[in-house]
Design a protein around this motif. Structure first.
Motif, PDB file in Angstrom:
ATOM      1  N   LEU A  54     -18.526 -12.076  38.554  1.00 37.02           N
ATOM      2  CA  LEU A  54     -18.044 -13.762  38.292  1.00 37.02           C
ATOM      3  C   LEU A  54     -16.763 -13.623  37.735  1.00 37.02           C
ATOM      4  O   LEU A  54     -16.647 -12.751  36.897  1.00 37.02           O
ATOM      5  CB  LEU A  54     -19.222 -14.225  37.753  1.00 37.02           C
ATOM      6  N   SER A  55     -16.069 -14.719  37.814  1.00 34.17           N
ATOM      7  CA  SER A  55     -14.687 -14.937  37.048  1.00 34.17           C
ATOM      8  C   SER A  55     -14.952 -16.279  36.425  1.00 34.17           C
ATOM      9  O   SER A  55     -15.575 -17.345  36.771  1.00 34.17           O
ATOM     10  CB  SER A  55     -13.691 -15.165  37.856  1.00 34.17           C
ATOM     11  N   ASP A  56     -14.463 -16.034  34.982  1.00 39.69           N
ATOM     12  CA  ASP A  56     -14.503 -17.568  34.248  1.00 39.69           C
ATOM     13  C   ASP A  56     -13.474 -18.571  35.137  1.00 39.69           C
ATOM     14  O   ASP A  56     -13.327 -19.517  34.638  1.00 39.69           O
ATOM     15  CB  ASP A  56     -14.181 -17.371  32.952  1.00 39.69           C
ATOM     16  N   GLY A  57     -12.326 -17.995  35.840  1.00 36.66           N
ATOM     17  CA  GLY A  57     -11.317 -18.818  36.278  1.00 36.66           C
ATOM     18  C   GLY A  57     -11.651 -19.873  37.168  1.00 36.66           C
ATOM     19  O   GLY A  57     -10.697 -20.832  37.229  1.00 36.66           O
ATOM     20  N   GLY A  58     -12.772 -19.947  37.844  1.00 32.66           N
ATOM     21  CA  GLY A  58     -12.960 -21.161  38.441  1.00 32.66           C
ATOM     22  C   GLY A  58     -13.088 -21.029  40.013  1.00 32.66           C
ATOM     23  O   GLY A  58     -13.030 -21.944  40.781  1.00 32.66           O
ATOM     24  N   ASP A  59     -12.977 -19.861  40.546  1.00 32.01           N
ATOM     25  CA  ASP A  59     -12.722 -19.570  41.996  1.00 32.01           C
ATOM     26  C   ASP A  59     -14.030 -18.692  42.549  1.00 32.01           C
ATOM     27  O   ASP A  59     -13.762 -17.862  43.362  1.00 32.01           O
ATOM     28  CB  ASP A  59     -11.268 -18.589  42.180  1.00 32.01           C
ATOM     29  N   ASN A  60     -15.238 -18.812  42.003  1.00 32.47           N
ATOM     30  CA  ASN A  60     -16.310 -18.268  42.450  1.00 32.47           C
ATOM     31  C   ASN A  60     -16.838 -18.782  43.644  1.00 32.47           C
ATOM     32  O   ASN A  60     -17.110 -20.143  43.576  1.00 32.47           O
ATOM     33  CB  ASN A  60     -17.414 -18.063  41.346  1.00 32.47           C
ATOM     34  N   SER A  93     -22.407 -15.070  30.738  1.00 35.77           N
ATOM     35  CA  SER A  93     -23.620 -14.620  30.598  1.00 35.77           C
ATOM     36  C   SER A  93     -24.510 -15.920  30.235  1.00 35.77           C
ATOM     37  O   SER A  93     -25.641 -15.865  30.633  1.00 35.77           O
ATOM     38  CB  SER A  93     -23.752 -13.587  29.331  1.00 35.77           C
ATOM     39  N   VAL A  94     -23.713 -16.725  29.485  1.00 37.06           N
ATOM     40  CA  VAL A  94     -24.476 -17.838  28.621  1.00 37.06           C
ATOM     41  C   VAL A  94     -24.841 -18.948  30.046  1.00 37.06           C
ATOM     42  O   VAL A  94     -25.804 -19.395  30.087  1.00 37.06           O
ATOM     43  CB  VAL A  94     -23.755 -18.560  27.431  1.00 37.06           C
ATOM     44  N   CYS A  95     -23.733 -19.039  30.591  1.00 37.43           N
ATOM     45  CA  CYS A  95     -23.737 -20.026  32.040  1.00 37.43           C
ATOM     46  C   CYS A  95     -24.717 -19.581  32.849  1.00 37.43           C
ATOM     47  O   CYS A  95     -25.808 -20.189  33.443  1.00 37.43           O
ATOM     48  CB  CYS A  95     -22.539 -20.389  32.634  1.00 37.43           C
ATOM     49  N   ALA A  96     -24.894 -18.305  33.328  1.00 38.62           N
ATOM     50  CA  ALA A  96     -25.918 -17.685  34.360  1.00 38.62           C
ATOM     51  C   ALA A  96     -27.372 -17.785  33.725  1.00 38.62           C
ATOM     52  O   ALA A  96     -28.382 -18.087  34.420  1.00 38.62           O
ATOM     53  CB  ALA A  96     -25.459 -16.306  34.661  1.00 38.62           C
ATOM     54  N   ALA A  97     -27.389 -17.366  32.597  1.00 39.69           N
ATOM     55  CA  ALA A  97     -28.906 -17.540  31.867  1.00 39.69           C
ATOM     56  C   ALA A  97     -29.138 -19.133  31.781  1.00 39.69           C
ATOM     57  O   ALA A  97     -30.538 -19.115  32.296  1.00 39.69           O
ATOM     58  CB  ALA A  97     -28.616 -16.977  30.374  1.00 39.69           C
ATOM     59  N   ALA A  98     -28.293 -20.093  31.277  1.00 39.88           N
ATOM     60  CA  ALA A  98     -28.748 -21.195  31.482  1.00 39.88           C
ATOM     61  C   ALA A  98     -29.082 -21.923  32.943  1.00 39.88           C
ATOM     62  O   ALA A  98     -30.061 -22.408  32.742  1.00 39.88           O
ATOM     63  CB  ALA A  98     -27.666 -21.968  30.770  1.00 39.88           C
ATOM     64  N   ALA A 114     -27.733 -25.860  26.120  1.00 41.69           N
ATOM     65  CA  ALA A 114     -27.715 -26.101  24.872  1.00 41.69           C
ATOM     66  C   ALA A 114     -28.950 -25.073  24.283  1.00 41.69           C
ATOM     67  O   ALA A 114     -28.744 -24.501  23.216  1.00 41.69           O
ATOM     68  CB  ALA A 114     -28.231 -27.584  24.528  1.00 41.69           C
ATOM     69  N   SER A 115     -29.987 -24.970  25.130  1.00 42.70           N
ATOM     70  CA  SER A 115     -30.831 -24.183  24.458  1.00 42.70           C
ATOM     71  C   SER A 115     -30.542 -22.614  24.483  1.00 42.70           C
ATOM     72  O   SER A 115     -30.761 -21.966  23.521  1.00 42.70           O
ATOM     73  CB  SER A 115     -32.187 -24.161  25.399  1.00 42.70           C
ATOM     74  N   VAL A 116     -30.039 -22.230  25.603  1.00 41.60           N
ATOM     75  CA  VAL A 116     -29.392 -20.916  25.736  1.00 41.60           C
ATOM     76  C   VAL A 116     -28.229 -20.415  24.576  1.00 41.60           C
ATOM     77  O   VAL A 116     -28.200 -19.460  23.928  1.00 41.60           O
ATOM     78  CB  VAL A 116     -29.250 -20.419  26.811  1.00 41.60           C
ATOM     79  N   ALA A 117     -27.545 -21.556  24.570  1.00 36.12           N
ATOM     80  CA  ALA A 117     -26.416 -21.392  23.559  1.00 36.12           C
ATOM     81  C   ALA A 117     -26.590 -21.306  22.419  1.00 36.12           C
ATOM     82  O   ALA A 117     -26.262 -20.801  21.249  1.00 36.12           O
ATOM     83  CB  ALA A 117     -25.216 -22.340  23.762  1.00 36.12           C
ATOM     84  N   ALA A 119     -28.794 -19.361  20.811  1.00 38.70           N
ATOM     85  CA  ALA A 119     -29.145 -18.105  20.644  1.00 38.70           C
ATOM     86  C   ALA A 119     -27.867 -17.322  19.910  1.00 38.70           C
ATOM     87  O   ALA A 119     -28.331 -16.400  19.161  1.00 38.70           O
ATOM     88  CB  ALA A 119     -29.270 -17.231  21.747  1.00 38.70           C
ATOM     89  N   GLY A 120     -26.787 -17.945  19.792  1.00 39.52           N
ATOM     90  CA  GLY A 120     -25.544 -17.422  19.051  1.00 39.52           C
ATOM     91  C   GLY A 120     -24.498 -17.842  19.561  1.00 39.52           C
ATOM     92  O   GLY A 120     -24.348 -18.783  20.054  1.00 39.52           O
ATOM     93  N   PRO A 121     -23.336 -17.064  19.449  1.00 37.88           N
ATOM     94  CA  PRO A 121     -21.831 -17.422  19.796  1.00 37.88           C
ATOM     95  C   PRO A 121     -21.696 -17.854  21.203  1.00 37.88           C
ATOM     96  O   PRO A 121     -22.621 -17.023  22.076  1.00 37.88           O
ATOM     97  CB  PRO A 121     -21.140 -16.416  19.383  1.00 37.88           C
ATOM     98  N   ALA A 122     -21.312 -18.697  21.668  1.00 35.60           N
ATOM     99  CA  ALA A 122     -20.907 -19.066  23.150  1.00 35.60           C
ATOM    100  C   ALA A 122     -19.508 -19.792  22.949  1.00 35.60           C
ATOM    101  O   ALA A 122     -19.201 -20.524  22.105  1.00 35.60           O
ATOM    102  CB  ALA A 122     -21.900 -20.248  23.470  1.00 35.60           C
ATOM    103  N   ASP A 123     -18.852 -19.591  24.139  1.00 39.65           N
ATOM    104  CA  ASP A 123     -17.530 -20.183  24.290  1.00 39.65           C
ATOM    105  C   ASP A 123     -17.423 -20.293  25.748  1.00 39.65           C
ATOM    106  O   ASP A 123     -16.915 -19.414  26.623  1.00 39.65           O
ATOM    107  CB  ASP A 123     -16.312 -19.189  24.215  1.00 39.65           C
ATOM    108  N   VAL A 124     -18.219 -21.339  26.396  1.00 36.66           N
ATOM    109  CA  VAL A 124     -18.371 -21.325  27.613  1.00 36.66           C
ATOM    110  C   VAL A 124     -17.219 -22.141  28.541  1.00 36.66           C
ATOM    111  O   VAL A 124     -16.627 -23.053  27.994  1.00 36.66           O
ATOM    112  CB  VAL A 124     -19.844 -22.312  28.020  1.00 36.66           C
ATOM    113  N   SER A 125     -16.753 -21.343  29.588  1.00 35.96           N
ATOM    114  CA  SER A 125     -15.532 -21.957  30.260  1.00 35.96           C
ATOM    115  C   SER A 125     -16.094 -23.234  31.026  1.00 35.96           C
ATOM    116  O   SER A 125     -17.084 -23.205  31.787  1.00 35.96           O
ATOM    117  CB  SER A 125     -15.192 -21.016  31.382  1.00 35.96           C
ATOM    118  N   PRO A 126     -15.481 -24.589  30.706  1.00 33.50           N
ATOM    119  CA  PRO A 126     -15.690 -25.617  31.419  1.00 33.50           C
ATOM    120  C   PRO A 126     -15.748 -25.713  32.645  1.00 33.50           C
ATOM    121  O   PRO A 126     -16.486 -26.266  33.498  1.00 33.50           O
ATOM    122  CB  PRO A 126     -14.693 -26.708  30.932  1.00 33.50           C
ATOM    123  N   GLY A 127     -14.895 -24.970  33.334  1.00 34.03           N
ATOM    124  CA  GLY A 127     -14.623 -24.712  34.858  1.00 34.03           C
ATOM    125  C   GLY A 127     -15.895 -23.994  35.459  1.00 34.03           C
ATOM    126  O   GLY A 127     -16.349 -24.329  36.453  1.00 34.03           O
TER     127      GLY A 127
END
Length: 138
Positions: A54-60, A93-98, A114-117, A119-127
């Motif tokens: 997967l890519s954080d970039g938005g074209d999955n 990892s945070v997005c897919a786990a959520a 919110a529950s998964v994040a 667990a610690g640091p998270a910087d989820v790509s909005p896209g």
């Protein structure tokens, strides 16, 4: 590598996979790899392994996001200890786990995030988050 509270679910990064002993010592039985730019880690044969580049970039493709989420959900439903990891362990990892938790437990994706994040640091790509919402039909 950090465990999501109350679940047999861990979040990690590519570096965590380089320490297979720590992964197995934590009781992890399955690994879901999401990094599109990392080489495959050398893991013990007894670990189940799924890889979704997967890519954080938005074209999955939506089918790939859905398949990653359904795979995590299947492990969660079955109570299989699973490590979900990407390059840095902060977004994919945070997005897919959520998404997996949302499917497995019937939660709205934002609440599962919110529950998964928590667990610690998270910087989820909005896209990426929007892509997962669309892929899950939300």
């Amino acid at each position: 590598m950090r465990q999501v509270k109350g679940r047999a679910l861990w979040l990690g990064n590519a570096g965590d996979l380089r320490d297979a002993r720590a992964v197995t010592a934590a009781g992890v039985a399955a690994v879901v790899e999401l990094a599109d730019s990392e080489q495959l880690a050398v893991l013990p044969r007894e670990l189940v392994r799924c890889r979704f580049p997967l890519s954080d970039g938005g074209d999955n493709p939506a089918w790939l996001l859905r398949l990653a989420a359904e795979s995590v959900a299947a492990f969660v439903r079955a109570g299989v200890p699973v490590l979900v990891c990407c390059s840095a362990g902060l977004s994919r990892s945070v997005c897919a786990a959520a998404a997996g938790v949302a499917l497995a437990e019937g939660w709205p994706l934002p609440e599962a995030l919110a529950s998964v994040a928590g667990a610690g640091p998270a910087d989820v790509s909005p896209g990426l988050f929007v892509q997962f919402q669309r892929a899950l039909g939300g």
